[in-house]
Design an enzyme around this catalytic site. Structure first.
Site, PDB file in Angstrom:
ATOM      1  N   ARG A  83      24.951  17.231  45.879  1.00  0.00           N
ATOM      2  CA  ARG A  83      23.675  18.182  46.407  1.00  0.00           C
ATOM      3  C   ARG A  83      24.915  19.395  45.402  1.00  0.00           C
ATOM      4  O   ARG A  83      24.338  20.496  44.433  1.00  0.00           O
ATOM      5  CB  ARG A  83      23.858  19.175  47.340  1.00  0.00           C
ATOM      6  CG  ARG A  83      23.510  21.105  48.173  1.00  0.00           C
ATOM      7  CD  ARG A  83      23.137  20.812  49.338  1.00  0.00           C
ATOM      8  NE  ARG A  83      24.402  20.603  50.386  1.00  0.00           N
ATOM      9  CZ  ARG A  83      26.014  20.545  50.325  1.00  0.00           C
ATOM     10  NH1 ARG A  83      26.061  21.895  49.407  1.00  0.00           N
ATOM     11  NH2 ARG A  83      25.999  20.067  51.561  1.00  0.00           N
ATOM     12  N   ASP A 209      10.631  35.536  32.388  1.00  0.00           N
ATOM     13  CA  ASP A 209      10.243  34.041  33.011  1.00  0.00           C
ATOM     14  C   ASP A 209       9.760  33.420  31.199  1.00  0.00           C
ATOM     15  O   ASP A 209       8.796  33.955  30.897  1.00  0.00           O
ATOM     16  CB  ASP A 209       9.345  33.944  33.357  1.00  0.00           C
ATOM     17  CG  ASP A 209       7.852  32.930  34.075  1.00  0.00           C
ATOM     18  OD1 ASP A 209       8.013  32.147  33.268  1.00  0.00           O
ATOM     19  OD2 ASP A 209       7.538  33.287  35.560  1.00  0.00           O
TER      20      ASP A 209
HETATM   21  C1  LIG Z   1       4.788  31.637  34.572  1.00  0.00           C
HETATM   22  C2  LIG Z   1       4.950  30.559  35.518  1.00  0.00           C
HETATM   23  N1  LIG Z   1       6.440  30.878  36.586  1.00  0.00           N
HETATM   24  C3  LIG Z   1       6.552  29.955  37.376  1.00  0.00           C
HETATM   25  C4  LIG Z   1       6.153  29.453  37.911  1.00  0.00           C
HETATM   26  C5  LIG Z   1       6.911  28.523  39.032  1.00  0.00           C
HETATM   27  O1  LIG Z   1       6.872  27.357  38.791  1.00  0.00           O
HETATM   28  P1  LIG Z   1       6.900  25.952  39.714  1.00  0.00           P
HETATM   29  O2  LIG Z   1       5.462  25.451  39.736  1.00  0.00           O
HETATM   30  O3  LIG Z   1       7.287  25.110  39.284  1.00  0.00           O
HETATM   31  O4  LIG Z   1       7.508  26.683  40.950  1.00  0.00           O
HETATM   32  C6  LIG Z   1       4.569  28.959  37.445  1.00  0.00           C
HETATM   33  C7  LIG Z   1       3.632  28.476  38.062  1.00  0.00           C
HETATM   34  O5  LIG Z   1       3.815  27.365  39.072  1.00  0.00           O
HETATM   35  C8  LIG Z   1       3.717  30.240  36.223  1.00  0.00           C
HETATM   36  O6  LIG Z   1       2.905  29.951  35.809  1.00  0.00           O
END
Ligand SMILES: Cc1ncc(COP(=O)(O)O)c(C=O)c1O
Ligand SMILES: N[C@@H](CCSC[C@H](N)C(=O)O)C(=O)O
Length: 454
Positions: A83, A209
């Site tokens: 962890r 993101d």
């Molecule tokens: C733009 C975006 N950010 C974050 C995520 C979250 O990722 P995860 O599904 O791996 O939790 C997603 C899709 O799930 C996504 O499309």
């Protein structure tokens, strides 16, 4: 175990400093070529050294929860418990730090897990400024924090930096951006917003993101962001065989805070998934090259047949220049509208090669209706307020033969009654031309019906 750990055990064999002098946690092998040279990204993606005791060319999976220590008074080894740290995970993190131009990267169990770790930096009363077109899960987590965590969330049109400027104030702790946005493929000016945010609220963090493009095509840290995160479930892994989230920063104190939450909450990526993700990353370059080329052809095909297409590889995208000022490619996710929800549903259900599936970034092509699937957690009223077209279809393009994909799509469009078929080919029936936005004229100019339906 922190990056300042003494070089003992595994760490003795390999320096913890990377090429740029970053003091990273120990790894079973350095992730940079020993000749000290930095290569092009396509090369760096595949280059990992594998100097374990048996010269394994693939970094071993350290499938161990715990690590034996040499002393009774607090260890002696670089790792004590998975962890807190695991050699396979660390190797992946060092590799990611290199390709993300970051001083520190961290990997967790999903993209949402990465955002969760980031939002643990927030305190009740803090304000977050974010977009009005966001992945549904991101919207859901922010809504939860606004409802239960005392966080104030402002959703504004982040495609207009002025709208962000209007709400950023000294209580702003975070500006959270997505570009291109999922699913409307809107572009957000990271440098302008980062610059403005840092001037107006110096302690605020700009988090981006980067899931839609991956580090191959865009580096938000180089564009002024403080934190970049992405769903490793998508392009980085590329095969839809694991869930992962990646975070990267250039500020070591911030990196330590994020690491603290990961260790405290226990969301670090497992050794096996770390190994799988590392394997996926090595083919990111070739996969993305093919996926993008296919996506470009498909976007042009749909546009030529009269559909309103959202893809930053198309000159008709109203933010084409902005996108290319930040990114090295257009990615492989596009969306288009038909003007009729029922027609869209029929198209999705008529496709054969395109799997009806959420997610993207995989080698297989996918088709989905975001308002019914990936973004269904955003309620219908909010979707309407945010101008999300209910009929929007999202295509995530894979590495198949593009002519097969176009054939499949053509058949689905005809079968669904989405196009008028004539001797000369076919043309969208109730397409985005009725939606009346600025992009339509450009699309009409390029629209033709020259291809045959099958
Ligand atoms: C733009 C975006 N950010 C974050 C995520 C979250 O990722 P995860 O599904 O791996 O939790 C997603 C899709 O799930 C996504 O499309
Ligand atoms: N049921 C899931 C939906 C995941 S959507 C995955 C991906 N980000 C996409 O945009 O397709 C959920 O509720 O989170």
């Amino acid at each position: 175990m922190s990056s300042s750990s003494k070089l003992t055990g595994l760490g003795k064999a390999f320096q913890s400093l990377d090429l740029d002098g970053h003091d990273l946690p120990p790894s079973p092998a350095p992730s940079t070529p020993r000749n000290g040279r930095k290569y092009a990204l396509a090369t760096e993606l595949v280059y990992t050294e594998g100097n374990d005791q048996y010269n394994a060319s693939s970094v071993p999976i350290y499938q161990s929860a715990t690590f034996k220590q040499t002393s009774a008074t607090g260890g002696g080894g670089e790792y004590d418990y998975t962890r807190s740290g695991n050699p396979t995970r660390t190797h992946l993190e060092r590799h990611l730090a290199k390709i993300m131009n970051a001083s520190r990267a961290l990997v967790v169990s999903s993209g949402m897990g990465a955002l969760d770790v980031i939002t643990r930096l927030l305190r009740p009363g803090d304000e977050v400024v974010t977009g009005d077109d966001l992945y549904g899960g991101t919207n859901r987590l922010l809504k939860y924090l606004a409802t239960n965590g005392g966080i104030i969330v402002h959703h504004v049109d982040t495609t207009n930096p002025e709208k962000v400027r209007e709400v950023v104030n000294t209580k702003t702790s975070m500006v959270l951006l997505e570009t291109p946005t999922n699913p409307l493929i809107k572009i957000v000016d990271i440098p302008a917003i980062a610059h403005m945010t840092h001037a107006a609220a110096p302690s605020a963090l700009v988090a981006v993101d980067n899931t839609m493009l991956s580090p191959l095509l865009q580096n938000p840290l180089d564009l002024g962001a403080d934190i970049v995160y992405e769903s490793g479930t998508k392009y980085l892994s590329g095969h839809h065989d694991l869930m992962a989230g990646v975070l990267a920063v250039n500020d070591s104190a911030l990196g330590e805070k994020l690491y603290f939450s990961i260790n405290a909450s226990g969301c670090g990526l497992s050794p096996f998934d770390s190994w799988l993700l590392l394997r996926g990353i090595k083919t990111l370059g070739v996969r993305m090259e093919k996926q993008q080329a296919n996506a470009q052809r498909i976007a042009e095909f749909l546009e030529e047949h009269g559909f309103k297409v959202r893809y930053p590889g198309l000159k008709s995208h109203s933010q084409y220049e902005l996108h290319w000022s930040m990114a090295r490619g257009a990615g492989a996710v596009l969306s288009f509208e038909t003007g009729d929800v029922n027609v869209s549903e029929r198209i999705v259900e008529s496709a054969r090669l395109f799997a009806i599936s959420v997610s993207f970034g995989c080698v297989n092509s996918l088709i989905s209706m975001p308002c019914r699937m990936s973004h269904a957690s955003i309620d219908a009223k909010t979707r309407k307020e945010r101008n999300m077209p209910e009929d929007i279809i999202r295509l995530c393009i894979g590495i198949e033969d593009v002519d097969d994909l176009i054939d499949d799509l053509s058949r689905a469009l005809v079968q669904a009654g989405a196009v008028n078929v004539t001797m000369d080919g076919f043309h969208a029936r109730g397409s985005g031309h009725t939606l009346g936005d600025a992009d339509d004229s450009a699309q009409e100019a390029t629209a033709s019906s020259s291809s045959s339906p099958m």
